[in-house]
Write an enzyme that holds these catalytic residues in place. Structure first.
Site, mmCIF file in Angstrom:
data_model
loop_
_atom_site.group_PDB
_atom_site.id
_atom_site.type_symbol
_atom_site.label_atom_id
_atom_site.label_comp_id
_atom_site.label_asym_id
_atom_site.label_seq_id
_atom_site.Cartn_x
_atom_site.Cartn_y
_atom_site.Cartn_z
ATOM 1 N N SER A 80 54.734 38.175 38.871
ATOM 2 C CA SER A 80 55.514 39.138 38.073
ATOM 3 C C SER A 80 55.529 38.818 36.576
ATOM 4 O O SER A 80 56.541 39.028 35.907
ATOM 5 C CB SER A 80 56.947 39.263 38.620
ATOM 6 O OG SER A 80 56.910 39.781 39.940
ATOM 7 N N GLY B 188 54.364 40.220 42.828
ATOM 8 C CA GLY B 188 54.492 41.664 43.040
ATOM 9 C C GLY B 188 55.918 42.135 43.291
ATOM 10 O O GLY B 188 56.136 43.263 43.728
ATOM 11 N N ASN C 71 44.078 39.050 37.599
ATOM 12 C CA ASN C 71 43.635 39.214 38.987
ATOM 13 C C ASN C 71 43.838 40.679 39.379
ATOM 14 O O ASN C 71 44.967 41.097 39.636
ATOM 15 C CB ASN C 71 44.453 38.275 39.895
ATOM 16 C CG ASN C 71 44.124 38.465 41.373
ATOM 17 O OD1 ASN C 71 43.182 39.184 41.720
ATOM 18 N ND2 ASN C 71 44.900 37.817 42.233
ATOM 19 N N LYS D 207 43.011 42.165 41.996
ATOM 20 C CA LYS D 207 43.188 42.355 43.449
ATOM 21 C C LYS D 207 42.297 43.509 43.907
ATOM 22 O O LYS D 207 41.199 43.666 43.365
ATOM 23 C CB LYS D 207 44.677 42.563 43.775
ATOM 24 C CG LYS D 207 45.535 41.438 43.151
ATOM 25 C CD LYS D 207 46.923 41.339 43.685
ATOM 26 C CE LYS D 207 47.628 40.164 43.006
ATOM 27 N NZ LYS D 207 48.972 39.952 43.503
ATOM 28 N N GLU E 166 47.841 35.792 49.140
ATOM 29 C CA GLU E 166 47.488 36.989 49.928
ATOM 30 C C GLU E 166 46.357 36.688 50.894
ATOM 31 O O GLU E 166 46.294 37.250 51.988
ATOM 32 C CB GLU E 166 47.136 38.152 48.974
ATOM 33 C CG GLU E 166 48.390 38.717 48.316
ATOM 34 C CD GLU E 166 48.181 39.322 46.942
ATOM 35 O OE1 GLU E 166 47.034 39.590 46.550
ATOM 36 O OE2 GLU E 166 49.198 39.530 46.240
ATOM 37 N N GLU F 26 51.888 29.844 42.070
ATOM 38 C CA GLU F 26 52.296 31.221 42.320
ATOM 39 C C GLU F 26 53.311 31.252 43.464
ATOM 40 O O GLU F 26 52.925 31.317 44.640
ATOM 41 C CB GLU F 26 51.075 32.068 42.707
ATOM 42 C CG GLU F 26 50.012 32.149 41.644
ATOM 43 C CD GLU F 26 49.259 33.484 41.693
ATOM 44 O OE1 GLU F 26 48.944 34.007 40.624
ATOM 45 O OE2 GLU F 26 49.020 34.014 42.789
ATOM 46 N N HIS G 113 44.533 32.019 47.227
ATOM 47 C CA HIS G 113 45.623 32.933 46.845
ATOM 48 C C HIS G 113 46.509 33.206 48.063
ATOM 49 O O HIS G 113 46.013 33.311 49.192
ATOM 50 C CB HIS G 113 45.034 34.243 46.306
ATOM 51 C CG HIS G 113 46.056 35.086 45.624
ATOM 52 N ND1 HIS G 113 46.933 35.875 46.328
ATOM 53 C CD2 HIS G 113 46.373 35.246 44.313
ATOM 54 C CE1 HIS G 113 47.748 36.478 45.465
ATOM 55 N NE2 HIS G 113 47.425 36.122 44.243
HETATM 56 P P1 13P Z 1 51.792 40.027 40.118
HETATM 57 O O1 13P Z 1 51.569 39.715 38.661
HETATM 58 O O2 13P Z 1 51.474 41.458 40.454
HETATM 59 O O3 13P Z 1 53.127 39.581 40.593
HETATM 60 O O4 13P Z 1 50.698 39.171 40.933
HETATM 61 C C1 13P Z 1 50.558 37.831 40.668
HETATM 62 C C2 13P Z 1 49.342 37.336 41.353
HETATM 63 O O5 13P Z 1 49.268 37.337 42.571
HETATM 64 C C3 13P Z 1 48.234 36.861 40.526
HETATM 65 O O6 13P Z 1 47.256 36.241 41.286
#
Ligand code: 13P
Length: 251
Positions: free
Chosen positions: A213, A173, A11, A13, A99, A167, A97
């Site tokens: 992570s 993150g 992903n 982002k 976010e 997640e 997601h």
């Molecule tokens: P990270 O791997 O940066 O923690 O993000 C995970 C994520 O949100 C994947 O969709």
């Protein structure tokens, strides 16, 4: 040997524009070896999908999008139709997601509409669920997950290739991944939920992947867990060498 085909999702982002993304996948294809045991899917931003799709055509890397609207067309300024994604060769789409839930106020009802629409368009949803830190500390994790599953999957009869991504928000993150056993517990719970609502066979074929992570060092132990069928990787999916190493891992 894992029971289900391992899913490795990247992903991106809001990273890598159409030129950077193209260059990234050109280099990635040079670094990875054919490994039929895994399904590799990258999720670039909308404006990067086209150039990336041209490069990965006929390769083992598949394409997905990070979001989708629940209508095919119309007056929805700023939104993207599932038909546009299909036309670009997307096979998967991330839905729900954290976010998007947090910053763009997506709620379970919107997520449910997006999942329904995607399934009817032959886009496979990567449906994300996960608790935040406060919920985990209060011992509410499984309740939160159950609620997200119930509402997100409301009135959905068939899962058709859907992937569920666990997640935990506190792991995204932050550099703090869920411990393999911690993640496995939630994955088992999700599989049991699916088994009860869709039957044992469907639950046994469903892939439940972990995100938060993930890196080249922790992924092996995560994937050793029986119920973890892959990973949805954020930050590390735009680190060329590390992402290639993960793709090339012998499992
Ligand atoms: P990270 O791997 O940066 O923690 O993000 C995970 C994520 O949100 C994947 O969709």
């Amino acid at each position: 040997m894992k029971k289900r085909k391992v899913f490795i999702g990247g992903n991106w982002k809001m990273n890598l524009n159409h030129l950077e993304g193209k260059e990234f996948v050109e280099k990635l294809l040079q670094l990875i070896r054919n490994n039929e045991k895994k399904e590799i899917v990258i999720f670039p931003p909308f404006t990067t999908l086209f150039t990336v799709s041209e490069v990965i055509k006929n390769s083992k890397i598949k394409l997905g999008a990070q979001n989708v609207h629940w209508e095919d067309k119309g007056a929805f300024t700023g939104e993207i139709s599932p038909q546009f994604l299909i036309a670009l060769g997307c096979e998967y789409v991330i839905i729900g997601h954290s976010e998007r839930r947090k910053y763009f106020l997506e709620n379970d009802e919107m997520i449910n509409k997006k999942i329904k629409k995607s399934l009817s368009t032959n886009l496979k949803p990567v449906f994300c669920v996960g608790e935040n830190l406060e919920e985990r500390e209060k011992g509410e994790t499984l309740q939160v997950i159950e609620n997200q599953l119930k509402k997100g999957l409301k009135d959905i009869k068939e899962l058709n290739g859907m992937v569920i991504a666990y997640e935990p928000v506190w792991a995204i993150g932050t550099g703090i991944n869920a411990l393999p056993a911690q993640a496995n517990e939630v994955h088992s719970f999700i599989r049991e939920f699916i088994s009860q609502n869709y039957g044992k066979k469907i639950s046994e074929n469903l892939r439940i992947i972990y995100g938060g992570s993930v890196n080249k060092d922790n992924i092996k132990d995560l994937l050793k867990e029986e119920e973890i069928d892959g990973a949805l990787i954020g930050g590390v999916s735009i680190k060329l060498n590390e992402f290639a190493q993960i793709i090339n891992l012998d499992l």
